[in-house]
Design an enzyme around this catalytic site. Structure first.
Site, PDB file in Angstrom:
ATOM      1  CD  GLU A  28      35.392  37.879  49.070  1.00  0.00           C
ATOM      2  OE1 GLU A  28      35.047  38.411  47.994  1.00  0.00           O
ATOM      3  OE2 GLU A  28      35.774  38.528  50.048  1.00  0.00           O
ATOM      4  CG  ASP A  48      35.039  38.781  44.702  1.00  0.00           C
ATOM      5  OD1 ASP A  48      35.903  39.528  45.193  1.00  0.00           O
ATOM      6  OD2 ASP A  48      33.892  38.657  45.158  1.00  0.00           O
ATOM      7  CB  ILE A  50      29.291  41.068  45.016  1.00  0.00           C
ATOM      8  CG1 ILE A  50      28.010  40.521  44.371  1.00  0.00           C
ATOM      9  CG2 ILE A  50      29.117  42.543  45.401  1.00  0.00           C
ATOM     10  CD1 ILE A  50      26.800  40.586  45.278  1.00  0.00           C
ATOM     11  CG  ASP A  51      36.289  42.906  44.169  1.00  0.00           C
ATOM     12  OD1 ASP A  51      37.072  43.630  43.535  1.00  0.00           O
ATOM     13  OD2 ASP A  51      36.504  42.544  45.335  1.00  0.00           O
ATOM     14  CB  THR A  53      31.280  43.245  49.995  1.00  0.00           C
ATOM     15  OG1 THR A  53      31.960  42.221  49.269  1.00  0.00           O
ATOM     16  CG2 THR A  53      30.042  42.661  50.638  1.00  0.00           C
ATOM     17  CG  ASP A 181      40.091  40.404  46.660  1.00  0.00           C
ATOM     18  OD1 ASP A 181      40.573  40.214  47.781  1.00  0.00           O
ATOM     19  OD2 ASP A 181      38.875  40.546  46.449  1.00  0.00           O
TER      20      ASP A 181
HETATM   21  O1  LIP Z   1      35.273  41.632  49.962  1.00  0.00           O
HETATM   22  P1  LIP Z   1      35.239  42.175  48.555  1.00  0.00           P
HETATM   23  O2  LIP Z   1      34.422  43.412  48.437  1.00  0.00           O
HETATM   24  O3  LIP Z   1      34.887  41.093  47.539  1.00  0.00           O
HETATM   25  O4  LIP Z   1      36.772  42.540  48.220  1.00  0.00           O
HETATM   26  C1  LIP Z   1      37.361  43.750  48.641  1.00  0.00           C
HETATM   27  C2  LIP Z   1      38.677  43.875  47.922  1.00  0.00           C
HETATM   28  O5  LIP Z   1      38.413  43.965  46.534  1.00  0.00           O
HETATM   29  C3  LIP Z   1      39.432  45.110  48.377  1.00  0.00           C
HETATM   30  O6  LIP Z   1      40.694  45.152  47.743  1.00  0.00           O
HETATM   31  C4  LIP Z   1      39.646  45.070  49.881  1.00  0.00           C
HETATM   32  O7  LIP Z   1      40.318  46.237  50.277  1.00  0.00           O
HETATM   33  C5  LIP Z   1      38.309  44.984  50.584  1.00  0.00           C
HETATM   34  O8  LIP Z   1      38.528  44.863  51.980  1.00  0.00           O
HETATM   35  C6  LIP Z   1      37.509  43.762  50.138  1.00  0.00           C
HETATM   36  O9  LIP Z   1      38.201  42.589  50.526  1.00  0.00           O
HETATM   37 MG    MG Z   2      36.870  40.914  46.513  1.00  0.00          MG
END
Ligand code: LIP
Ligand code: MG
Length: 246
Positions: A28, A48, A50-51, A53, A181
């Protein structure tokens, strides 16, 4: 935050390099830093680290996940791993060998009636009033089906998709997700008997960049809705599945 993310990414890349074979990484923040996001036929990690964030920044919220998809040649995903560290849940899938959470096989919900279903979604990070209006009109359309359960989102696409694979919710949709994602968790969903599709109900893929000779993986320009694929070939023999996961 950026340093933390970069450390996490460096950690994932170092582990992948130790495992050998894989030379290409899509992450990412590396894409945000201007690195290419091109899917080729080379074995590729999509990561990714840290998904979720926003969850992470608001420490203590659930479902911060470390997330890596090995050899993810969309649509020929080989492996998917999503780790929900606060819940200590490791979701894994290998193509053709089923999906697991901490070793327990996963299966999507058998619920076929949308009016008895729980639908998950996320509201992303775009706060442009026009986009927000569109998001809420989609939300209104879904709620007024009417669906049974309230809309829930864990704040991370990866965990929302693992909730579908676990049968906790029947479907998850979001407009504008990125390939990092959903790469690993799309395999976890499909190996648990679910499907990934776009808003027209067609097989969803990371949208290719038509102008680029090699497949360019831009953000997925669609909602990803999961429902039971009606697959009967989800391997149920746990022993052979577990053997494949070692
Ligand atoms: O940015 P991140 O936390 O890695 O990824 C997140 C995504 O997993 C989520 O679906 C989206 O709604 C958030 O806005 C964000 O993009
Ligand atoms: Mg993400």
């Amino acid at each position: 935050m950026a340093d933390l993310w970069q450390n996490a990414m460096d950690h994932a890349v170092a582990a992948a390099r130790r495992a050998g074979q894989v030379r290409v990484f899509i992450g990412e923040e590396s894409v945000a830093a201007g690195e290419p996001c091109i899917l080729t036929d080379d074995p590729t990690w999509i990561v990714d680290p840290i998904d979720g964030t926003t969850n992470f920044v608001h420490a203590g919220c659930r479902a911060v996940t470390w997330y890596s998809a090995v050899r993810s040649l969309l649509p020929q995903m080989e492996f998917g791993v999503v780790f929900s560290c606060l819940e200590d849940k490791m979701f894994t899938a290998r193509r053709g060998s089923g999906a697991f959470c901490n070793g327990e096989p996963l299966q999507v919900s058998g619920q076929k009636d949308i009016q008895r279903s729980i639908i998950a979604t996320e509201f992303g990070s775009n706060r442009d009033p026009e986009v927000v209006d569109k998001m809420f009109s989609s939300l209104r359309n879904v709620l007024c089906i009417p669906v049974h359960g309230i809309m829930r989102g864990a704040g991370t696409a990866a965990i929302n998709m693992c909730l579908v694979a676990s049968g906790c919710v029947e479907a998850y949709y979001e407009i504008g997700m990125h390939v990092w994602d959903l790469a690993a968790s799309s395999l976890i969903v499909s190996e648990a008997g679910g499907v990934l599709m776009d808003v027209e109900g067609k097989d969803a893929r990371a949208s290719a960049d038509g102008g680029d000779a090699r497949r360019g993986a831009k953000s997925v320009r669609c909602a990803c809705v999961f429902r039971r694929s009606g697959r009967s070939d989800v391997p149920t023999d746990r022993r052979s599945q577990q053997q494949n996961h070692r």
